[in-house]
Design a protein around this motif. Sequence first.
Motif, PDB file in Angstrom:
ATOM      1  N   LEU A 183       0.837  -1.202   0.000  1.00  0.00           N
ATOM      2  CA  LEU A 183       0.000   0.000   0.000  1.00  0.00           C
ATOM      3  C   LEU A 183       0.871   1.251   0.000  1.00  0.00           C
ATOM      4  O   LEU A 183       1.771   1.376   0.816  1.00  0.00           O
ATOM      5  CB  LEU A 183      -0.841   0.027   1.270  1.00  0.00           C
ATOM      6  N   ASP A 184       0.591   2.156  -0.910  1.00  0.00           N
ATOM      7  CA  ASP A 184       1.287   3.436  -0.887  1.00  0.00           C
ATOM      8  C   ASP A 184       0.815   4.254   0.307  1.00  0.00           C
ATOM      9  O   ASP A 184      -0.350   4.206   0.663  1.00  0.00           O
ATOM     10  CB  ASP A 184       0.965   4.232  -2.163  1.00  0.00           C
ATOM     11  N   SER A 185       1.721   5.028   0.868  1.00  0.00           N
ATOM     12  CA  SER A 185       1.292   5.849   1.999  1.00  0.00           C
ATOM     13  C   SER A 185       0.713   7.166   1.501  1.00  0.00           C
ATOM     14  O   SER A 185       1.216   8.246   1.793  1.00  0.00           O
ATOM     15  CB  SER A 185       2.438   6.079   2.983  1.00  0.00           C
ATOM     16  N   THR A 186      -0.346   7.065   0.727  1.00  0.00           N
ATOM     17  CA  THR A 186      -1.049   8.269   0.297  1.00  0.00           C
ATOM     18  C   THR A 186      -1.810   8.823   1.488  1.00  0.00           C
ATOM     19  O   THR A 186      -2.102   8.128   2.453  1.00  0.00           O
ATOM     20  CB  THR A 186      -2.085   7.983  -0.796  1.00  0.00           C
ATOM     21  N   ARG A 187      -2.126  10.084   1.373  1.00  0.00           N
ATOM     22  CA  ARG A 187      -2.864  10.750   2.425  1.00  0.00           C
ATOM     23  C   ARG A 187      -4.179  10.014   2.706  1.00  0.00           C
ATOM     24  O   ARG A 187      -4.565   9.811   3.844  1.00  0.00           O
ATOM     25  CB  ARG A 187      -3.138  12.159   1.929  1.00  0.00           C
ATOM     26  N   GLU A 188      -4.814   9.597   1.639  1.00  0.00           N
ATOM     27  CA  GLU A 188      -6.098   8.928   1.801  1.00  0.00           C
ATOM     28  C   GLU A 188      -5.949   7.608   2.566  1.00  0.00           C
ATOM     29  O   GLU A 188      -6.716   7.305   3.472  1.00  0.00           O
ATOM     30  CB  GLU A 188      -6.706   8.677   0.420  1.00  0.00           C
ATOM     31  N   ASN A 189      -4.939   6.827   2.190  1.00  0.00           N
ATOM     32  CA  ASN A 189      -4.720   5.556   2.874  1.00  0.00           C
ATOM     33  C   ASN A 189      -4.349   5.752   4.335  1.00  0.00           C
ATOM     34  O   ASN A 189      -4.816   5.036   5.214  1.00  0.00           O
ATOM     35  CB  ASN A 189      -3.606   4.764   2.177  1.00  0.00           C
ATOM     36  N   VAL A 190      -3.485   6.726   4.570  1.00  0.00           N
ATOM     37  CA  VAL A 190      -3.055   6.967   5.944  1.00  0.00           C
ATOM     38  C   VAL A 190      -4.229   7.455   6.795  1.00  0.00           C
ATOM     39  O   VAL A 190      -4.397   7.051   7.942  1.00  0.00           O
ATOM     40  CB  VAL A 190      -1.884   7.969   5.983  1.00  0.00           C
ATOM     41  N   LEU A 191      -5.068   8.275   6.200  1.00  0.00           N
ATOM     42  CA  LEU A 191      -6.256   8.732   6.928  1.00  0.00           C
ATOM     43  C   LEU A 191      -7.196   7.572   7.237  1.00  0.00           C
ATOM     44  O   LEU A 191      -7.806   7.527   8.301  1.00  0.00           O
ATOM     45  CB  LEU A 191      -7.008   9.806   6.127  1.00  0.00           C
ATOM     46  N   ALA A 192      -7.294   6.635   6.314  1.00  0.00           N
ATOM     47  CA  ALA A 192      -8.150   5.475   6.548  1.00  0.00           C
ATOM     48  C   ALA A 192      -7.607   4.637   7.713  1.00  0.00           C
ATOM     49  O   ALA A 192      -8.358   4.197   8.584  1.00  0.00           O
ATOM     50  CB  ALA A 192      -8.252   4.627   5.275  1.00  0.00           C
ATOM     51  N   HIS A 193      -6.318   4.442   7.722  1.00  0.00           N
ATOM     52  CA  HIS A 193      -5.658   3.727   8.821  1.00  0.00           C
ATOM     53  C   HIS A 193      -5.966   4.428  10.146  1.00  0.00           C
ATOM     54  O   HIS A 193      -6.370   3.805  11.125  1.00  0.00           O
ATOM     55  CB  HIS A 193      -4.141   3.711   8.551  1.00  0.00           C
ATOM     56  N   GLU A 194      -5.809   5.732  10.102  1.00  0.00           N
ATOM     57  CA  GLU A 194      -6.015   6.532  11.311  1.00  0.00           C
ATOM     58  C   GLU A 194      -7.474   6.514  11.760  1.00  0.00           C
ATOM     59  O   GLU A 194      -7.765   6.437  12.944  1.00  0.00           O
ATOM     60  CB  GLU A 194      -5.546   7.961  11.047  1.00  0.00           C
ATOM     61  N   ARG A 195      -8.380   6.547  10.788  1.00  0.00           N
ATOM     62  CA  ARG A 195      -9.807   6.573  11.122  1.00  0.00           C
ATOM     63  C   ARG A 195     -10.209   5.316  11.897  1.00  0.00           C
ATOM     64  O   ARG A 195     -10.976   5.369  12.845  1.00  0.00           O
ATOM     65  CB  ARG A 195     -10.621   6.681   9.822  1.00  0.00           C
ATOM     66  N   VAL A 196      -9.662   4.182  11.486  1.00  0.00           N
ATOM     67  CA  VAL A 196      -9.978   2.945  12.190  1.00  0.00           C
ATOM     68  C   VAL A 196      -9.426   2.999  13.619  1.00  0.00           C
ATOM     69  O   VAL A 196     -10.129   2.713  14.587  1.00  0.00           O
ATOM     70  CB  VAL A 196      -9.431   1.713  11.445  1.00  0.00           C
ATOM     71  N   ASN A 197      -8.175   3.400  13.754  1.00  0.00           N
ATOM     72  CA  ASN A 197      -7.600   3.451  15.098  1.00  0.00           C
ATOM     73  C   ASN A 197      -8.349   4.428  16.004  1.00  0.00           C
ATOM     74  O   ASN A 197      -8.526   4.184  17.189  1.00  0.00           O
ATOM     75  CB  ASN A 197      -6.115   3.824  15.029  1.00  0.00           C
TER      76      ASN A 197
END
Lengths: 98, 332
Positions: free
Chosen positions: B134-148
């Motif tokens: 997975l690329d660490s795009t802003r969108e992906n990182v935000l998704a990771h963060e949203r779950v946490n």
Amino acid sequence: MFILDSLLIGGLRFVLDKVAAAAEAEAQDDSALRDQLLEAQMRLELGEISEDEFAAIERDILAAIREIRRPNQGVLTMSPKDKITGVEIETFDSDRET
Amino acid sequence: MPRAASPRKGRRPRPGSASLKGGAKKSPARSAKSAPAKANSSMRGAAVKPAARGRSAAGRRIPENDRIVQGRRTTAATEPIVSPSRGKYVYCIIDSGDPLRFGQIGIGADPSDVYTVHYKNLAAVVSDAPLEVLDSTRENVLAHERVNETVMREHTVIPMSFGTIFKTREDIVELLRSAAEAFGDVLNKMQNKLEFGLKVLWDRDQAIREVEHEDEDISRLKKEISGQKGPTYFARMQYGRLIDSALQSRSERYVADILDQLRDVSVASRVNKPIGDKMIMNAAFLIARDQETAFDAKVKSIASRFDKLTFKYTGPWPPYNFVNIRLKLERA
């Protein structure tokens, strides 16, 4: 502000024993690119660049990072035959420096 | 005049984020947090009890030799039945003996179910994801963060680094099993603690004007340079050096002062590298839940005192900056 910088530092990480040394050395290679990404992120947060400008910068930087991606970065699998040979934990007792 | 930082432009603005300019009020939204699920911690004791001895007499006992030769463990005896293209993305590890679901908020273009994978009382919070880097795009990182962010409303979490994908459920069970004791210790230690971020930015041009005004040497040199028809190379060099070091010590004074004032209301702090040339401080603080109000008040009072600085105050976050677990894995 956005958390990308923190995400790249902390949490739980894996070091594959046999490639650890090589990976550590190569990790240096993309750090400048990651700094650039963080800076673009900050400029977006501060309203200095637009979403579109950020998207273009992000695309370029990620493409460059992909070029030098470490070979062991990717999907992890842990078969029962693999062994966790060491657990290094740093928490707040050991890193209070300020 | 220093410019105020604009509000977040993110697609999913975080209620806890705020820019403080002088005495500006920070959004109170994030104080509406539910208390951690205390019930979970009391269950851990049961989980570490040795397995009942009688179990080996149940007829399906694995011969001693086989176990040594193959190194197999009973917890991973079932073979994974998953399509080869789907893996499991891991967000964090929590203490929970019961299976949990957090809704369709997983990472990826088509948000998938977020649920738990268990070993005894440890649970990994996961969602199904393609088996690819997975690329660490802003969108992906935000998704990771949203779950946490969702999980930490009710649980103490050990966050995973962004982008960790396992092939199968059994891989994850194996991870939890092999480092169970360490995870348990860290979860205990992080109970009732929250991370907050504080970034401080200044207007560099204004800071330069201030040091030019206050520092006699710099002030004299500046007059010299501007008075000359062709200013000398060396005068310019020296001027630049003096400015740099004056700015450096000025920003260090600010940072030391701010950190000092927050020490009493935090459990720990960590200073990271500033991002870009306007940032003078990039710090994270670990705060006990019962000190959250005090910390909050202190940040606001500091922000109103340093009205020339811009404060970016965010949280609560999982303790990304205060938990660092490196697992060394040796392949068979």
